[in-house]
Write a protein that holds these residues in place. Sequence first.
Motif, PDB file in Angstrom:
ATOM      1  N   ALA A   1      -6.710   9.050 -14.995  1.00 59.46           N
ATOM      2  CA  ALA A   1      -6.693   8.409 -13.671  1.00 59.46           C
ATOM      3  C   ALA A   1      -6.232   6.963 -13.789  1.00 59.46           C
ATOM      4  O   ALA A   1      -5.465   6.472 -12.944  1.00 59.46           O
ATOM      5  CB  ALA A   1      -8.079   8.485 -13.035  1.00 59.46           C
TER       6      ALA A   1
ATOM      7  N   GLN B   1      -7.056  15.238  -5.655  1.00 58.54           N
ATOM      8  CA  GLN B   1      -7.982  14.435  -6.463  1.00 58.54           C
ATOM      9  C   GLN B   1      -7.249  13.337  -7.223  1.00 58.54           C
ATOM     10  O   GLN B   1      -7.743  12.205  -7.329  1.00 58.54           O
ATOM     11  CB  GLN B   1      -8.741  15.336  -7.439  1.00 58.54           C
TER      12      GLN B   1
ATOM     13  N   ASP C   1      -8.002   9.476  -6.686  1.00 55.78           N
ATOM     14  CA  ASP C   1      -8.360   8.671  -7.865  1.00 55.78           C
ATOM     15  C   ASP C   1      -7.489   7.420  -7.965  1.00 55.78           C
ATOM     16  O   ASP C   1      -7.984   6.341  -8.331  1.00 55.78           O
ATOM     17  CB  ASP C   1      -8.219   9.499  -9.142  1.00 55.78           C
TER      18      ASP C   1
ATOM     19  N   GLU D   1      -8.917   3.668  -7.968  1.00 57.46           N
ATOM     20  CA  GLU D   1      -8.641   2.755  -9.090  1.00 57.46           C
ATOM     21  C   GLU D   1      -8.095   1.410  -8.615  1.00 57.46           C
ATOM     22  O   GLU D   1      -8.390   0.379  -9.210  1.00 57.46           O
ATOM     23  CB  GLU D   1      -7.642   3.400 -10.054  1.00 57.46           C
TER      24      GLU D   1
ATOM     25  N   LYS E   1     -13.559  10.127  -3.002  1.00 55.10           N
ATOM     26  CA  LYS E   1     -13.927   9.638  -4.332  1.00 55.10           C
ATOM     27  C   LYS E   1     -15.237  10.254  -4.813  1.00 55.10           C
ATOM     28  O   LYS E   1     -15.554  10.222  -6.010  1.00 55.10           O
ATOM     29  CB  LYS E   1     -14.028   8.116  -4.316  1.00 55.10           C
TER      30      LYS E   1
END
Length: 443
Positions: free
Chosen positions: A52, A219, A223, A227, A437
């Motif tokens: 990620a 996902q 991600d 981040e 998340k």
Amino acid sequence: MRTVDIIHKKRNGEALSREEIDFLIAGYVQGDIPDYQVSAWAMAVYFQGMSARETADLTMAMTRSGDQVDLSGIPGLKVDKHSTGGVGDTTTLIVAPLVAAAGVPVAKMSGRGLGHTGGTVDKLEAIPGFAVERTKEQFLQQVRDIGLAVVGQSGNMTPADKKLYGLRDVTATVDSVPLIASSIMSKKIASGADRIVLDVKTGRGAFMKTLDDSIVLAQAMVDIGTEIGRDTLAVITNMDEPLGPSIGNALEVLEAIETLRGEGPAELTELCLVLAAHMIVLGGQASSFAEAKDTVERLLHSGAALEKLRQFIAVQGGDAAVVDEPQRLPQAAYRVAVPAPQDGYVARIDAESLGVTAMMLGAGRATKEDRIDLAVGIKLFKRVGDRVKAGEPIAELYMNRSEPEETRRMSERTVSAFAFSEAPVDRLKLIYAVVTKDGVRYL
């Protein structure tokens, strides 16, 4: 730092540092690193994947490779929506006015269609006079004034993505989740949004054909947002059949107008309300999804969202009278009914096949240089689960050419996109899951 060492490291499944990723992307854009080395790196990513953190670093490296839009001068949280591409997907033309009417600013940059998926910019250009090109100052001022602007993407936005995608397309590395996710998110981040809602399609007419693959992609994109500090939410939606019954630019504009009048098809209306509600929550104008859903339903039925569409069209130079007089939209010269070949129930509608048929009629592009006929397309009269009688129209072709051979061929292609069953068939599920998340919530 040497490119060959970066390739070697990723080939062996090791994580790359931010500095290594920045070096690779900057060197490729500047022409210092050749195609063959980036091809080798992309193939290594295809097989070894990325974490990620790596994917977020790649996204930001591509974002920084070109222009970025600064939306900080617009009050409030700016929320953008992105669809991974589908057929009969008119959501932006409906969702954007709904969200803007709720007080969440929408400053959106959209692309043109290619292949079997339609582009929002092409649809907007079906409105006489509508200008998709605006200066930066006009774009920002319009959002400050009316809360909504939709324009074509800047020519110098994410040049790294454009260059890398062209390479992936010819090296069999397109379907790599980290590379897909970073490609999509780099454009959204460069567009300046504070929050992002993703409509990730799954099924025959989508890029991701299975639910599991679509969730993995969702996902990965969520991600990335997490981040880099941009709240991101993804809704996994069905593209086994076209979302709405209209496929084609002017036809889809008409469908958007009908939907904002409260007269649209049920599935399209429901998905637009769901996407808009999520955007309003992320935009800080509702404390819960239920509250936001109530808000957008009220805006739809009160006519406030339709009025926002009318205002939006007028400010961008379009003929706002199309909202009340849709016959002002481009009109096809011929309409050809496509009859059902048998009695029964609709068991399948191949969205991708119908998208390609619409493209062949002239509603889309096979190559970037192709010109679009804004009037043509397909109108469907049946969905999966509907009962049909032999000879009953299941679709209608909107054409500007009347050659008998082409008409026959397009009719046959349309019929072949349908499958029929003698036994009743359940309707398809519209929304499969929501990804945040915090994880995946299946619906």
